[in-house]
Every structure is written in C-alpha cells, then in structure tokens.
Design a protein around this motif. Structure first.
Motif, mmCIF file in Angstrom:
data_model
loop_
_atom_site.group_PDB
_atom_site.id
_atom_site.type_symbol
_atom_site.label_atom_id
_atom_site.label_comp_id
_atom_site.label_asym_id
_atom_site.label_seq_id
_atom_site.Cartn_x
_atom_site.Cartn_y
_atom_site.Cartn_z
ATOM 1 N N ARG A 1 0.833 -1.210 0.000
ATOM 2 C CA ARG A 1 0.000 0.000 0.000
ATOM 3 C C ARG A 1 0.865 1.256 0.000
ATOM 4 O O ARG A 1 0.589 2.223 -0.711
ATOM 5 C CB ARG A 1 -0.911 0.022 1.239
ATOM 6 N N ALA A 2 1.886 1.243 0.846
ATOM 7 C CA ALA A 2 2.772 2.399 0.910
ATOM 8 C C ALA A 2 3.517 2.594 -0.406
ATOM 9 O O ALA A 2 3.688 3.718 -0.887
ATOM 10 C CB ALA A 2 3.751 2.234 2.066
ATOM 11 N N ILE A 3 3.968 1.487 -1.016
ATOM 12 C CA ILE A 3 4.671 1.573 -2.295
ATOM 13 C C ILE A 3 3.763 2.180 -3.360
ATOM 14 O O ILE A 3 4.194 3.014 -4.171
ATOM 15 C CB ILE A 3 5.174 0.179 -2.723
ATOM 16 N N GLU A 4 2.484 1.778 -3.375
ATOM 17 C CA GLU A 4 1.534 2.325 -4.345
ATOM 18 C C GLU A 4 1.420 3.839 -4.213
ATOM 19 O O GLU A 4 1.169 4.544 -5.199
ATOM 20 C CB GLU A 4 0.166 1.675 -4.161
ATOM 21 N N ARG A 5 1.621 4.334 -2.991
ATOM 22 C CA ARG A 5 1.561 5.776 -2.761
ATOM 23 C C ARG A 5 2.934 6.433 -2.884
ATOM 24 O O ARG A 5 3.062 7.640 -2.696
ATOM 25 C CB ARG A 5 0.966 6.055 -1.381
#
Length: 353
Positions: free
Chosen positions: A130-134
């Motif tokens: 999730r953090a990588i997607e952001r």
C-alpha cells in the motif's frame, strides 16, 4: 498430500467479502479484508489467505472482535499519530494507520502511526505494498500471541511478530520484505497441520519441549526462532516497539488467535512511512534503485542457481502465475469454507476445470 483445487481470485474475493458481511461488517471493511486475504493467496502466502476465514468468523461470533469498529486517530506529535483500533479486525485499523503514516510523511518527510486495541492484521506485505503504491518507503512492526521462547526459556513467550518493509523501485520491481521471527511463519505450520503434512526438523518443539516433525503437535507447542538468539532478540524488539510503546498488550499477554476466546487480543502495530526523495530527487532515487537491482542480477551465482532474486520478486511472479492459472486451495480448506458458507447462505464457488 491433500488434493488441490483451483479458483479465480475474483471468485474467492467475492466469497470472502460475503462471509464478512454476513458477520455484520460494512461492505467497505468486508471488501478490504477479502482483498488482503486473497492477495496473500495470490503471492503464495497461503497460510495468511482464505484458509483463515473460519477462524476469523469464530472470533467475530464470540464477540472478541468488533465487526464495526470506530477507529480513532489522534495526532500526538508533529509526525506521529496514535490509532485506537476499537478491537476491530486488524486489517481495518492497520490500513488506516498505514495511510495516516503516509499522509504525515507527505507533509513532514517521515510519518509514524502506532496502533493499539487491534487484532491479527494478516499479511504484513499488504501494508508495504500500500505504501509503495503511494510512493513511500515503509517499515511495519507487529507483536502477536506467544509462539516462541525467550532465548534460554522453554515455554512460548514472544510472538512470531513479523517485520515487513517496502521500498519503491525505479523501472524494476520494488523491494518487499515480510518475515516472521520463527524459522517459518506459524501460520504455515498451521496450514501443514490442516493438510496432514509433516514439517521439517528444526522448526518447532511439542508441548513437552521435544523436537517434532508432526505439524499438529508443533502448532500446539513452541516454534523456534530463526537464527537462534538473533531471532529471539528481534522478536523482543517487535514486542517492545509494537506492544509496550503503543499501549497494546505485551510480554505474553496478547491472546492467542487460535486457542484463547476469553477476551480481545489487543495486538499492537507500528507503521513507519518515509519519503524516498528526502536526500535527493525522486528521479535520482529511482535510478539508484535500478542500479542496485542491476548489480544484484549481475552477481556471480552459486552452483545450481539460475537467477538471484530480490525480496518480493518470487511473490510478484507467483501472483502473475496465479492470476493466470488460478489460486490453489486444498480440498480440506474448501470443505471448511463450503460449510461456513452454507451456514449463512453463501455458496462457495466451483473449482476451475
């Protein structure tokens, strides 16, 4: 070896979401949890996939998990938030916490969110992804119910307490790490027990402290930490940071997800988010990540090794394969899920031909 059947991720997600809605959860929360469980199956982490649905539903039925938590976020310092999970399914406050940490990091460069009054949060890699997607680097800590002994002890005290991390890549795949403090995740021992498969030597002790290859006895006994004393020390760190620091249970007090229905777990988690362009431009950071990737791939390989893989690459490739060919689910897990669904009028999907 148990028979294995194949299912599409869409069918499993729809079934899982319907099951959690039947337990009183909102459509959005049910969809979130279903998506994370199937994501675990897609990446080959079947121990944290749909096989856990009956166990989660049992805790909901016992009133140990709040089906509609009012997650509360309090900004306690410039870059820090405290998240009260309201005893909801750990996926829910953890998703809020990771997003909160990213929001703060976007503002401050780094963000930290600590969670208490939570439960098991599933596959830690979900939050790193999730953090990588952001576009953020992340570190994810959690504690958990007793599974391994403190170094020098003979009874379980520390949790398997995994650590996860994610770093966005450039043109190549990101770095995604997710590992428990046990030699293998306790959930994988549970899955072997469900299948009736033995486990290798050196993973666990039975309840009497004897080495065992019987997965069922191992699951009821004590898991061994990876790397001996080093795994025990890291497990201690996870408990201190995730439990003591956040206000959650700690030091053997986290209730067993599987065996203890006396009260809520009160698991603690800690989520860090970091902007990757703090010290250089995002373009330069991406180029450096690509250079690192290339250097890894060009390293001399050990005998019998065709390719050196970075953490996260095997799971990414497995996800692509399973999206194409279907997710394998063992027949005994299918039977459990079919029975759970029948009890609330939700049909389990048919296997692929």
């Amino acid at each position: 070896m148990a028979e294995t059947l194949l299912y599409t991720p869409e069918e499993l997600t729809a079934f899982a979401a319907a099951m959690f809605r039947s337990a009183g959860m909102t459509d959005a929360d049910a969809a979130l949890i279903a998506g994370d469980l199937v994501k675990a199956n897609l990446r080959g982490v079947d121990s944290h996939g749909v096989s856990r649905i009956p166990m989660y539903l049992e805790r909901l039925r016992h009133g140990l998990v709040n089906p509609r938590p009012q997650v509360k976020v309090t900004r306690v310092a410039g870059a820090v938030a405290h998240v009260d999970g309201d005893n909801g399914m750990g996926f829910i406050p953890s998703s809020v916490a990771m997003d909160t940490a990213c929001d703060i990091a976007g503002e401050m460069g780094i963000g930290l969110a600590g969670v208490h009054r939570s439960t098991h949060f599933g596959m830690g890699a979900c939050y790193a992804l999730r953090a990588i997607e952001r576009g953020f680097i992340s570190l994810i800590f959690t504690n958990s119910s007793p599974a391994i002994a403190m170094w020098g002890g003979r009874t379980s005290f520390l949790g398997a307490s995994p650590i996860a991390a994610g770093i966005p890549g450039g043109q190549h795949p990101p770095f995604v790490m997710d590992m428990a403090m046990t030699v293998i995740a306790r959930g994988k021992i549970r899955l072997a027990a469900m299948k009736g498969d033995p486990i290798p030597e050196g993973l666990a002790l039975d309840q009497d402290g004897n080495p065992t290859t019987d997965a069922a006895k191992a699951f009821e006994g004590v898991c061994l930490p990876f790397g001996g004393i080093k795994g025990s020390v890291l497990g201690t760190l996870m408990d201190l940071m995730s439990g003591v620091l956040t206000g959650a249970n700690f030091g053997g007090d986290v209730k067993s997800l599987y065996f203890d229905h006396s009260e809520p777990q009160n698991v603690g988690h800690l989520f860090f988010a970091i902007k990757p362009d703090l010290f250089m431009s995002l373009t330069d950071f991406g180029a450096r990540m690509d250079e690192f990737y290339t250097r890894i791939k060009d390293l001399p390989r050990a005998s019998g090794v065709d390719e050196i893989l970075l953490p996260g690459e095997p799971e990414e490739r497995r996800e692509a394969q399973r999206r194409r060919d279907g997710i394998p689910v063992t027949a005994n897990v299918v039977a459990d899920l079919t029975a759970e669904g029948a009890a609330v009028g939700v049909a389990f999907p048919k296997a692929r031909a």
